[in-house]
Design an enzyme around this catalytic site. Structure first.
Site, short mmCIF file in Angstrom:
data_model
loop_
_atom_site.label_atom_id
_atom_site.label_comp_id
_atom_site.label_asym_id
_atom_site.label_seq_id
_atom_site.Cartn_x
_atom_site.Cartn_y
_atom_site.Cartn_z
N SER A 85 44.78 38.79 46.92
CA SER A 85 43.82 38.21 45.98
C SER A 85 44.41 37.94 44.60
CB SER A 85 42.61 39.12 45.84
OG SER A 85 42.98 40.34 45.25
N THR A 188 41.07 40.40 42.43
CA THR A 188 41.41 40.23 41.00
C THR A 188 41.96 41.52 40.39
OG1 THR A 188 39.56 38.69 40.72
CG2 THR A 188 40.49 39.55 38.70
N THR A 206 44.26 36.24 39.07
CA THR A 206 43.72 36.19 40.43
C THR A 206 44.14 34.90 41.14
OG1 THR A 206 41.66 36.36 41.69
CG2 THR A 206 41.57 35.03 39.72
N ARG A 216 38.09 24.77 42.59
CA ARG A 216 37.18 25.81 42.13
C ARG A 216 37.91 26.77 41.19
NH1 ARG A 216 37.04 31.68 42.27
NH2 ARG A 216 34.87 32.35 42.35
N THR A 239 35.52 41.86 37.77
CA THR A 239 36.06 41.56 39.09
C THR A 239 34.90 41.24 40.01
OG1 THR A 239 37.36 42.42 40.94
CG2 THR A 239 36.04 44.01 39.74
N GLY A 240 35.17 40.47 41.04
CA GLY A 240 34.09 40.13 41.97
C GLY A 240 33.83 38.65 41.99
#
Ligand code: GLY
Length: 328
Positions: A85, A188, A206, A216, A239-240
């Site tokens: 990631s 991330t 990330t 994106r 993060t997420g």
């Protein structure tokens, strides 16, 4: 044993229980140095934060610069071939192309970021170059790559890592596009740090959401969403699922809540509450926040269980389980 080796050993052996902060309160706090803070201090997201913190700590000891430290720390993760990631070994977009996002910021308002950038091994260092060598804050895509070439960054060959290729081939069987980040997905690296004199800096890098639409961009390179730092108050990183974090300007929100008197823990919890209120299908969305205030107090909170973070201080480098809104 050298200081660095001793520190890494502590990192690997270290573990700690997370004690949730006091209940949220809107009351303004007095501006006094609480006894619970520690400086210097470095925090970073997920278990890949442990080796990243170790590198950041070594750099802080070597140069005395918290900015150098947060850059060096996440460069470790950008090179980690086991990480899908972050960095060029990260999972690609739907077209099979890996594109990277990164940002860096110091507590005096200096910041730089790059987004949708290809073939650059260390996007965090490119983000720092944007901050230090241009009048701009953010460069994206081909423009960012051209700037990198002009600055002497080598372009890497555009091939997927063996593991990313295997995962991408599996995904192509169904090509099911579900823009969610699962609660187990270690996504991330965000790192925030404070030096002994109270200077703050942060970094975030990330490869973004796996199998995203080409073009994106998530929260990580967006100042105020994935990262925000202000020496007068503190720092936060996220993060997420980037879309859920951008919607609430998560890191800026946390710093502003701390400015109004919330502790870092209270601020992170409030940001998660806001994120839950503003995002549909929350059962499928994981997001987590880390925060430090100028006294070296810490906050961490996530939507779902499973989020952890690494905390480095003079006494070691430990992995801590964060508390979450939804319980296991
Ligand atoms: N948090 C990283 C991303 O959504 O791209």
């Amino acid at each position: 044993m050298s200081q660095r080796r001793k520190f890494i050993k502590q990192s690997i052996l270290g573990s700690a229980l997370f004690l949730p902060g006091v209940a949220a309160s809107c009351a303004q706090k007095e501006d006094k140095n609480p006894s619970t803070g520690e400086k210097p201090l470095i925090l970073s997201t997920w278990n890949h934060g442990v080796p990243a913190n170790a590198d950041a700590w070594s750099k802080l000891k070597e140069t005395g610069s918290i900015l150098d430290a947060v850059e060096a720390g996440v460069r470790n993760t950008e090179l980690d071939m086991g990480n899908l990631s972050v960095g060029l070994q990260g999972l690609p977009d739907r077209e099979g192309i890996t594109t990277l996002d990164a940002s860096i910021m110091t507590g005096d308002g200096a910041c730089g970021s790059v987004a949708f950038v290809r073939q650059i091994k260390h996007p965090i260092t490119l983000a720092r170059a944007v901050m230090e060598k241009t009048p701009h804050v953010m460069l994206v895509g081909e423009g960012a790559r051209q700037f990198a070439i002009a600055q002497g960054f080598p372009l890497e060959e555009e091939i997927l890592s063996p593991q990313a290729q295997i995962e991408y081939d599996k995904w192509k069987v169904t090509s099911q596009y579900k823009p969610i980040i699962n609660i187990e997905n270690h996504d991330t690296i965000g790192m925030i740090g404070i030096d002994a004199n109270g200077k703050l800096a942060g970094s975030c890098t990330t490869s973004g959401l796996a199998y995203k639409m080409h073009g994106r961009v998530g929260d990580s390179p967006i100042i105020g969403a994935g990262l925000f730092v202000d020496d007068e108050v503190g720092a936060a990183t996220a993060t997420g699922l980037g879309e859920s974090i951008i919607r609430i300007c998560g890191s800026f929100l946390i710093v502003e809540l701390m400015r109004q008197g919330r502790t870092p823990q209270e601020a992170c919890e409030e940001a998660v509450k806001r994120l839950i209120a503003k995002n549909k299908d929350i059962k499928d969305i994981q997001a987590g926040f880390l925060a430090i205030n100028k006294y070296g107090e810490v906050g961490a909170y996530a939507v779902h269980p499973g989020f952890n973070y690494a905390k480095a201080t003079e006494s070691g480098n430990v992995l801590i389980d964060a508390n979450s809104h939804f319980k296991p």
